[in-house]
Design a protein around this motif. Structure first.
Motif, PDB file in Angstrom:
ATOM      1  N   SER A   1     -44.804 -10.309  33.570  1.00  0.00           N
ATOM      2  CA  SER A   1     -44.362 -11.105  32.422  1.00  0.00           C
ATOM      3  C   SER A   1     -45.472 -11.308  31.394  1.00  0.00           C
ATOM      4  O   SER A   1     -45.185 -11.612  30.230  1.00  0.00           O
ATOM      5  CB  SER A   1     -43.826 -12.452  32.888  1.00  0.00           C
ATOM      6  N   ASP A   2     -46.735 -11.120  31.784  1.00  0.00           N
ATOM      7  CA  ASP A   2     -47.835 -11.233  30.828  1.00  0.00           C
ATOM      8  C   ASP A   2     -47.773 -10.148  29.761  1.00  0.00           C
ATOM      9  O   ASP A   2     -48.362 -10.293  28.692  1.00  0.00           O
ATOM     10  CB  ASP A   2     -49.183 -11.176  31.545  1.00  0.00           C
TER      11      ASP A   2
ATOM     12  N   ALA B   1     -45.921 -11.873  26.768  1.00  0.00           N
ATOM     13  CA  ALA B   1     -46.305 -13.227  26.404  1.00  0.00           C
ATOM     14  C   ALA B   1     -46.602 -13.320  24.910  1.00  0.00           C
ATOM     15  O   ALA B   1     -47.072 -12.361  24.287  1.00  0.00           O
ATOM     16  CB  ALA B   1     -47.522 -13.662  27.204  1.00  0.00           C
TER      17      ALA B   1
ATOM     18  N   LYS C   1     -48.862 -15.270  23.566  1.00  0.00           N
ATOM     19  CA  LYS C   1     -50.310 -15.427  23.366  1.00  0.00           C
ATOM     20  C   LYS C   1     -51.075 -14.209  23.878  1.00  0.00           C
ATOM     21  O   LYS C   1     -52.209 -14.314  24.314  1.00  0.00           O
ATOM     22  CB  LYS C   1     -50.795 -16.683  24.094  1.00  0.00           C
ATOM     23  N   ARG C   2     -50.471 -13.072  23.773  1.00  0.00           N
ATOM     24  CA  ARG C   2     -51.092 -11.834  24.236  1.00  0.00           C
ATOM     25  C   ARG C   2     -52.250 -11.457  23.316  1.00  0.00           C
ATOM     26  O   ARG C   2     -52.142 -11.543  22.099  1.00  0.00           O
ATOM     27  CB  ARG C   2     -50.031 -10.734  24.237  1.00  0.00           C
TER      28      ARG C   2
END
Length: 102
Positions: free
Chosen positions: A89-90, A93, A95-96
């Protein structure tokens, strides 16, 4: 007849730390390996190459070598670089850090 004492690194196929907690004593090869011309097998007359001893600590392995009069070389354990846990899931995101591309 010399021996190597080291702590094995984990293989590329392992995600855990199995088989990396013990110290290993391997003997240096005394005779070179030869390829048998008929079958193509690799062989050697040195039977100590087949021997692999495991110890809980480097001190135990060194004490074993001293007790049996075996010259030894100790190679220190390499600490692995710790990476932070990344989840799938990152990748999506908000805020990647990196730009998301297709």
């Amino acid at each position: 007849m010399a021996a190597r004492i080291y702590k094995p690194a984990k293989t590329a196929m392992q995600s855990g730390a199995a088989n990396t907690k013990e110290w290993v004593l391997d003997y240096e090869p005394e005779q070179p390996r030869e390829v048998e011309p008929l079958m193509g097998w690799t062989s050697s007359g040195d039977m100590r190459q087949q021997l692999r001893l495991q110890f809980d600590s480097a001190e135990e392995a060194i004490a074993y070598c001293e007790r049996h009069g075996i010259p030894c070389q100790v190679f220190g354990a390499k600490t692995p670089a710790h990476r932070r846990g990344i989840s799938y899931s990152d990748n999506f995101a908000f805020k990647r850090r990196d730009a998301w591309t297709h």
